[in-house]
Design a protein around this motif. Structure first.
Motif, PDB file in Angstrom:
ATOM      1  N   VAL A 166       0.834  -1.221  -0.007  1.00 18.55           N
ATOM      2  CA  VAL A 166      -0.138   0.073   0.168  1.00 18.55           C
ATOM      3  C   VAL A 166       0.922   1.417   0.066  1.00 18.55           C
ATOM      4  CG1 VAL A 166      -1.904   1.341   1.269  1.00 18.55           C
ATOM      5  CG2 VAL A 166      -1.809  -1.298   1.268  1.00 18.55           C
ATOM      6  N   HIS A 167       0.495   2.186  -0.848  1.00 21.60           N
ATOM      7  CA  HIS A 167       0.937   3.626  -0.687  1.00 21.60           C
ATOM      8  C   HIS A 167      -0.317   4.580  -0.430  1.00 21.60           C
ATOM      9  CE1 HIS A 167       3.337   7.428  -2.324  1.00 21.60           C
ATOM     10  NE2 HIS A 167       3.134   7.391  -1.172  1.00 21.60           N
ATOM     11  N   ALA A 168      -0.691   4.830   0.809  1.00 23.37           N
ATOM     12  CA  ALA A 168      -1.683   5.548   0.995  1.00 23.37           C
ATOM     13  C   ALA A 168      -1.683   6.901   0.623  1.00 23.37           C
ATOM     14  CB  ALA A 168      -2.010   5.675   2.752  1.00 23.37           C
TER      15      ALA A 168
ATOM     16  N   ARG B 110      -6.568   9.904   2.059  1.00 16.90           N
ATOM     17  CA  ARG B 110      -5.839   8.901   2.848  1.00 16.90           C
ATOM     18  C   ARG B 110      -6.754   8.128   3.963  1.00 16.90           C
ATOM     19  NH1 ARG B 110      -3.136   9.814   8.327  1.00 16.90           N
ATOM     20  NH2 ARG B 110      -5.509  10.122   8.884  1.00 16.90           N
TER      21      ARG B 110
ATOM     22  N   LEU C 271      -7.643   4.037   3.844  1.00 17.92           N
ATOM     23  CA  LEU C 271      -7.394   3.188   5.111  1.00 17.92           C
ATOM     24  C   LEU C 271      -8.533   2.648   5.567  1.00 17.92           C
ATOM     25  CD1 LEU C 271      -4.672   5.367   7.193  1.00 17.92           C
ATOM     26  CD2 LEU C 271      -4.323   3.629   5.446  1.00 17.92           C
TER      27      LEU C 271
ATOM     28  N   PHE D 116       1.850   4.034   4.908  1.00 18.08           N
ATOM     29  CA  PHE D 116       0.419   4.235   5.245  1.00 18.08           C
ATOM     30  C   PHE D 116       0.081   5.640   5.327  1.00 18.08           C
ATOM     31  CE2 PHE D 116       1.263  -0.111   5.741  1.00 18.08           C
ATOM     32  CZ  PHE D 116       0.001  -0.944   5.541  1.00 18.08           C
TER      33      PHE D 116
ATOM     34  N   PHE E  25      -5.607   5.019  11.322  1.00 19.43           N
ATOM     35  CA  PHE E  25      -4.934   3.705  11.378  1.00 19.43           C
ATOM     36  C   PHE E  25      -5.515   2.678  12.449  1.00 19.43           C
ATOM     37  CE2 PHE E  25      -1.065   1.425  12.122  1.00 19.43           C
ATOM     38  CZ  PHE E  25      -0.661   0.949  10.960  1.00 19.43           C
TER      39      PHE E  25
ATOM     40  N   LEU F  84      -7.256  -0.672  10.990  1.00 18.81           N
ATOM     41  CA  LEU F  84      -6.425  -1.565  10.377  1.00 18.81           C
ATOM     42  C   LEU F  84      -5.930  -2.329  11.617  1.00 18.81           C
ATOM     43  CD1 LEU F  84      -4.256   0.477   8.060  1.00 18.81           C
ATOM     44  CD2 LEU F  84      -6.119  -1.166   7.578  1.00 18.81           C
TER      45      LEU F  84
ATOM     46  N   ASP G 218       5.804   4.249   7.907  1.00 14.25           N
ATOM     47  CA  ASP G 218       5.664   2.761   7.213  1.00 14.25           C
ATOM     48  C   ASP G 218       5.463   1.604   8.133  1.00 14.25           C
ATOM     49  OD1 ASP G 218       7.175   4.081   4.457  1.00 14.25           O
ATOM     50  OD2 ASP G 218       7.985   4.996   6.218  1.00 14.25           O
ATOM     51  N   HIS G 219       4.769   0.584   7.749  1.00  9.66           N
ATOM     52  CA  HIS G 219       4.313  -0.396   8.812  1.00  9.66           C
ATOM     53  C   HIS G 219       4.411  -1.810   8.055  1.00  9.66           C
ATOM     54  CE1 HIS G 219       2.618   2.652  11.577  1.00  9.66           C
ATOM     55  NE2 HIS G 219       2.458   3.327  10.496  1.00  9.66           N
TER      56      HIS G 219
END
Length: 328
Positions: free
Chosen positions: A215-217, A228, A232, A253, A262, A265, A294-295
């Protein structure tokens, strides 16, 4: 005949009155302790007025720094009450964020005979260093490499650089995945944007399959984070509907773990702690990171390692996690 003389009762010491400046300092400590505590506990309920919500959410883990400042001020004021109040935000911070900084190495399971290492990085468009990032992540032992913010031609450059050891790849717009293992059931995801900034694929190994999301939010700014938030939210809905036993979601993200958008998620996937503890900030890379955008999130897997590493010329550090394969 002896004469007994009654002894005078001991004099009681009067409590020392604080000077005016000490009382004022005590009041500031009480106010600071109350404000920082309320923001840490209820940051996700702060109204999104003029971008305040995004700022407060992302600042929440840093509010713990108020505790030592307040404690020092309380000691200077020589007020026991102020000292007690100054300890409250420290305890609240530990309750809210302390578990997230415990080193994963303290509790991580042992690596099995079959593991999978996944790395992900926003390589920063325009640097021309996508292939360099990919090669460095490959040298670090990655089995799967996910890259975001690919620009024109950089996907082909990465494919050419990795082709010998990573013959399987799937690229959608600015997001791509390169793998040592076969990929199947690959498909793009627009997640409500109308254009593709995410993908999903299945990694098929000799010890089981893992569903991967890269993913690139959309970007998030105080007064502009609607896209964004929508991405998500739709990603969270997609993950809830995914019946795969083993799932990994990686990428940029554009949200910290404390961000209210977030949290949807982490209701369905878990984020492992860092090997050495602390928050594992990924952005900016220099002079020092203060946000984890980044996760690596997962479900149904044992994570044996999780860390951040530099690669290429990006302003983001890469994230890298190792898991035991499902059937190992």
């Amino acid at each position: 005949m002896s004469v007994q003389t009654a002894s005078a009762p001991p004099r009681q010491r009067k409590p020392r009155r604080l000077l005016r400046w000490q009382r004022q300092l005590r009041a500031l400590v009480l106010l600071g302790a109350l404000l920082s505590t309320l923001l840490m506990v209820f940051h996700s309920r702060v109204p999104d007025f003029m971008g305040l919500a995004l700022l407060v959410d992302n600042a929440a883990p840093w509010l713990g720094l108020a505790a030592p400042v307040l404690l020092l001020a309380a000691l200077i004021s020589k007020s026991r009450g102020a000292v007690a109040f100054a300890l409250v935000p420290a305890l609240v911070w530990l309750a809210g964020f302390g578990a997230a900084i415990v080193p994963l190495s303290w509790t991580a399971p042992a690596a099995s005979a079959h593991t999978l290492t996944v790395s992900s990085q926003n390589i920063k468009a325009g640097t021309g260093a996508a292939a360099e990032s990919a090669r460095e992540l490959a040298r670090g032992g990655s089995d799967v490499i996910a890259l975001q913010e690919l620009d024109a031609g950089s996907g082909q450059d990465v494919t050419a650089a990795l082709n010998a050891d990573y013959p399987h790849h799937f690229v959608v717009g600015t997001v791509g995945v390169w793998s040592k293992y076969p990929l199947s059931q690959s498909q793009p995801l627009d997640l409500g944007l109308g254009w593709k900034r995410a993908l999903t694929t299945q990694i098929d190994t000799e010890a089981g399959s893992i569903r991967l999301y890269a993913v690139h939010a959309a970007s998030a700014r105080p007064n502009d984070h609607g896209n964004r938030d929508e991405m998500l939210a739709q990603l969270a809905a997609t993950l809830r509907a995914d019946t795969s036993h083993s799932v990994i979601a990686v990428g940029d993200f554009n949200a910290t773990s404390a961000d209210r958008s977030f949290s949807s998620l982490t209701e369905t996937l878990d984020e492992p702690n860092q090997d050495a503890g602390l928050f594992g900030f990924t952005w900016p890379r220099e002079p020092f990171g203060f946000m984890r955008l980044d996760h690596v999130l997962q479900r149904g897997l044992d994570v044996t390692s999780n860390t951040v590493v530099p690669a290429g010329e990006s302003d983001h550090l890469a994230v890298r996690a190792t898991v035991n394969l499902p059937d190992s």
